[in-house]
Write a protein that holds these residues in place. Structure first.
Motif, mmCIF file in Angstrom:
data_model
loop_
_atom_site.group_PDB
_atom_site.id
_atom_site.type_symbol
_atom_site.label_atom_id
_atom_site.label_comp_id
_atom_site.label_asym_id
_atom_site.label_seq_id
_atom_site.Cartn_x
_atom_site.Cartn_y
_atom_site.Cartn_z
ATOM 1 N N GLU A 1 -7.219 -5.333 2.055
ATOM 2 C CA GLU A 1 -8.165 -4.266 2.391
ATOM 3 C C GLU A 1 -8.841 -4.546 3.733
ATOM 4 O O GLU A 1 -9.020 -3.629 4.545
ATOM 5 N N TYR B 1 -2.452 -0.908 -4.014
ATOM 6 C CA TYR B 1 -2.539 -2.328 -3.655
ATOM 7 C C TYR B 1 -1.716 -3.160 -4.648
ATOM 8 O O TYR B 1 -2.221 -4.069 -5.307
ATOM 9 N N ARG C 1 0.824 -1.212 0.000
ATOM 10 C CA ARG C 1 0.000 0.000 0.000
ATOM 11 C C ARG C 1 0.853 1.255 0.000
ATOM 12 O O ARG C 1 0.379 2.336 -0.345
#
Length: 225
Positions: free
Chosen positions: A167, A123, A101
């Motif tokens: 996530e 990502y 990230r």
């Protein structure tokens, strides 16, 4: 149970029903008595670390299960530091999948001419072969196909799962006032399905708070506060 694999931080046993049992150990990787989750050798033993790694893994596996994301997780016995899992097969001789990230660690060292340290990444997924002697070399999607390690559809499934699970982990960390910078997973296949295997623990992720890196053992303490 039959011992089938003796790892650095976990042992793997086979049950009569065909499932595997992971036994989490208090051994951690490092050098010269200093804990380093990125090291390739066992450096020391820290009492209770196996249990807290198992607890964090169970937390995330249970959360993913409720969301309908499939993993190898079946159940766990926290009093014995064990987790029963499906007998999934690894890709090749073992493949690590990293989701980034932010630009830190080896990603920044490789590409510092093109990116600022700590810059946001979309990502970004990388895959490396588990090979201590060769320094866990990077491998591309085409390389995995050419080497008959992973098909294109398996790669796409792994990439999608990696982003989705990252996530989820980041959302939990944000709820606790922290931010996930990158995380390392392992995937395998059970039947014709790609599933998450191994663990989701502090030693496999970089987490920051107020722009400062949190050591894995400190992260584990903060996580369960």
């Amino acid at each position: 149970m039959e011992l089938v694999y003796k790892g650095k931080t976990k042992n793997v046993y086979k049950k009569d029903n065909g499932n595997y049992v992971l036994k989490f150990k208090d051994d951690v990787t490092g050098e010269n008595g200093v804990f380093d989750p990125g090291a390739n050798t066992v450096g020391l033993s820290i009492e209770g670390v196996g249990n807290i790694n198992l607890r964090m893994s169970v937390f995330f596996f249970e959360k993913l299960k409720k969301m309908g994301i499939e993993t190898h997780y079946i159940s766990a016995d926290l009093s014995d530091n064990t987790m029963e899992v499906l007998p999934a097969k690894v890709f090749g001789k073992g493949l690590e999948v990293i989701c980034r990230r932010r630009a830190v660690g080896s990603f920044y060292r490789r590409y510092s001419a093109y990116v600022e340290e700590g810059a946001l990444l979309p990502y970004y997924v990388e895959m490396t072969f588990k090979d201590d002697d060769k320094g866990d070399p990077l491998v591309t999607q085409q390389g995995l196909e050419v080497l008959n390690v992973m098909s294109k559809s398996q790669y796409e499934a792994t990439e999608a799962l990696t982003k989705a699970i990252t996530e989820v982990v980041n959302e939990v960390m944000e709820e606790k006032g922290m931010e996930l910078y990158d995380i390392k997973f392992e995937f395998g296949y059970y039947g014709d399905k790609v599933i998450l295997i191994d663990e989701i623990a502090s030693g496999n992720m970089r987490v920051y708070k107020d722009g400062k890196y949190i050591q894995p053992l400190v992260l584990s303490e903060l996580f369960f506060k």
